[in-house]
Scaffold this motif. Structure first.
Motif, short mmCIF file in Angstrom:
data_model
loop_
_atom_site.label_atom_id
_atom_site.label_comp_id
_atom_site.label_asym_id
_atom_site.label_seq_id
_atom_site.Cartn_x
_atom_site.Cartn_y
_atom_site.Cartn_z
N ALA A 51 0.85 -1.20 0.00
CA ALA A 51 0.00 0.00 0.00
C ALA A 51 0.88 1.25 0.00
CB ALA A 51 -0.91 0.02 1.23
N GLU A 52 0.42 2.27 -0.71
CA GLU A 52 1.06 3.58 -0.67
C GLU A 52 0.11 4.52 0.05
OE1 GLU A 52 2.75 5.01 -4.30
OE2 GLU A 52 3.38 2.98 -4.89
N VAL A 53 0.61 5.19 1.08
CA VAL A 53 -0.23 5.97 1.99
C VAL A 53 0.26 7.42 2.06
CG1 VAL A 53 -1.05 6.18 4.37
CG2 VAL A 53 -0.57 3.92 3.41
N THR A 54 -0.69 8.35 2.04
CA THR A 54 -0.42 9.75 2.34
C THR A 54 -1.30 10.12 3.53
OG1 THR A 54 0.03 10.26 0.03
CG2 THR A 54 -0.48 12.11 1.46
N ALA A 55 -0.71 10.73 4.53
CA ALA A 55 -1.47 11.11 5.72
C ALA A 55 -1.22 12.58 6.05
CB ALA A 55 -1.07 10.25 6.92
N SER A 56 -2.25 13.23 6.55
CA SER A 56 -2.15 14.58 7.10
C SER A 56 -2.47 14.48 8.58
CB SER A 56 -3.13 15.52 6.41
OG SER A 56 -2.82 15.62 5.03
N ILE A 57 -1.57 14.97 9.40
CA ILE A 57 -1.71 14.87 10.85
C ILE A 57 -1.87 16.29 11.39
CG2 ILE A 57 -0.61 14.05 12.96
CD1 ILE A 57 1.09 12.22 10.99
N PHE A 58 -2.96 16.53 12.11
CA PHE A 58 -3.28 17.86 12.61
C PHE A 58 -3.26 17.89 14.13
CE2 PHE A 58 -5.52 17.07 8.65
CZ PHE A 58 -5.04 18.10 7.87
N PHE A 59 -2.50 18.82 14.70
CA PHE A 59 -2.48 18.99 16.15
C PHE A 59 -2.32 20.47 16.46
CE2 PHE A 59 1.54 17.77 14.49
CZ PHE A 59 2.49 18.55 15.12
N GLY A 60 -3.34 21.01 17.13
CA GLY A 60 -3.34 22.44 17.40
C GLY A 60 -3.35 23.23 16.10
N LYS A 61 -2.46 24.21 15.99
CA LYS A 61 -2.35 25.03 14.78
C LYS A 61 -1.28 24.49 13.85
CE LYS A 61 -3.90 29.23 17.04
NZ LYS A 61 -3.58 30.62 17.38
N ARG A 62 -0.76 23.31 14.13
CA ARG A 62 0.30 22.73 13.33
C ARG A 62 -0.19 21.48 12.60
NH1 ARG A 62 5.71 23.18 17.00
NH2 ARG A 62 5.47 25.36 17.52
N SER A 63 0.55 21.13 11.58
CA SER A 63 0.23 19.89 10.88
C SER A 63 1.51 19.27 10.33
CB SER A 63 -0.76 20.13 9.74
OG SER A 63 -0.17 20.94 8.76
N LEU A 64 1.46 17.99 10.10
CA LEU A 64 2.56 17.24 9.50
C LEU A 64 2.01 16.44 8.33
CD1 LEU A 64 4.23 15.67 12.67
CD2 LEU A 64 5.14 17.53 11.31
N ALA A 65 2.83 16.23 7.33
CA ALA A 65 2.46 15.36 6.22
C ALA A 65 3.34 14.11 6.29
CB ALA A 65 2.67 16.07 4.90
N LEU A 66 2.77 12.98 5.94
CA LEU A 66 3.49 11.72 5.99
C LEU A 66 3.19 10.95 4.72
CD1 LEU A 66 4.99 9.40 7.59
CD2 LEU A 66 2.72 8.69 8.28
N GLN A 67 4.21 10.42 4.11
CA GLN A 67 4.05 9.51 2.98
C GLN A 67 4.79 8.24 3.32
OE1 GLN A 67 5.44 11.87 -0.40
NE2 GLN A 67 3.30 12.03 -1.05
N ALA A 68 4.18 7.11 3.03
CA ALA A 68 4.80 5.83 3.36
C ALA A 68 4.39 4.76 2.36
CB ALA A 68 4.40 5.39 4.77
N ILE A 69 5.26 3.81 2.20
CA ILE A 69 4.95 2.60 1.45
C ILE A 69 4.95 1.46 2.46
CG2 ILE A 69 5.72 0.99 -0.31
CD1 ILE A 69 6.93 3.40 -1.77
N LEU A 70 3.84 0.78 2.55
CA LEU A 70 3.68 -0.31 3.51
C LEU A 70 3.66 -1.64 2.75
CD1 LEU A 70 0.75 1.26 5.54
CD2 LEU A 70 3.20 1.44 6.00
N GLU A 71 4.37 -2.61 3.27
CA GLU A 71 4.42 -3.91 2.63
C GLU A 71 4.37 -5.01 3.68
OE1 GLU A 71 7.11 -6.24 -0.69
OE2 GLU A 71 7.49 -4.15 -0.26
N LYS A 72 3.47 -5.94 3.48
CA LYS A 72 3.34 -7.07 4.38
C LYS A 72 4.54 -7.98 4.19
CE LYS A 72 0.32 -10.93 5.51
NZ LYS A 72 -0.92 -11.60 5.14
N LEU A 73 5.24 -8.25 5.28
CA LEU A 73 6.44 -9.06 5.21
C LEU A 73 6.22 -10.50 5.64
CD1 LEU A 73 9.05 -6.52 6.60
CD2 LEU A 73 8.53 -7.05 4.21
N ALA A 74 5.28 -10.71 6.57
CA ALA A 74 5.07 -12.08 7.07
C ALA A 74 3.72 -12.17 7.75
CB ALA A 74 6.16 -12.44 8.07
N ASP A 75 3.18 -13.38 7.80
CA ASP A 75 2.00 -13.67 8.60
C ASP A 75 2.46 -13.95 10.03
OD1 ASP A 75 0.08 -13.50 6.56
OD2 ASP A 75 0.57 -15.54 5.90
N ILE A 76 1.71 -13.45 11.00
CA ILE A 76 2.07 -13.76 12.39
C ILE A 76 0.91 -14.42 13.08
CG2 ILE A 76 3.81 -11.99 12.62
CD1 ILE A 76 1.74 -10.23 14.00
#
Length: 76
Positions: free
Chosen positions: A51-76
């Protein structure tokens, strides 16, 4: 942190939103974890175990942007 929210996914696309709240006291100097509530919006695409993910994180008057690539590596 614990998260309360919802998401939808269809045809390889997902969108969601949640509110993150601390369940234990955060480190005093940490900006993100030193807030009472954090809003998070996510969107992205998925195919198979990746999965390719873009996230916007909001806290107070500030924000952060996050981009990530998630990959399943193993079943647990």
């Amino acid at each position: 942190m614990y998260y309360v929210g919802s998401y939808t996914c269809k045809d390889g696309i997902f969108r969601g939103e949640c509110v993150a709240k601390p369940h234990t006291p955060p480190p005093a100097s940490h900006l993100y974890f030193n807030t009472k509530e954090v809003g998070v919006g996510i969107a992205g695409s998925y195919e198979g175990d990746r999965a390719e993910v873009t996230a916007s994180i909001f806290f107070g008057k500030r924000s952060l942007a996050l981009q990530a690539i998630l990959e399943k590596l193993a079943d647990i």
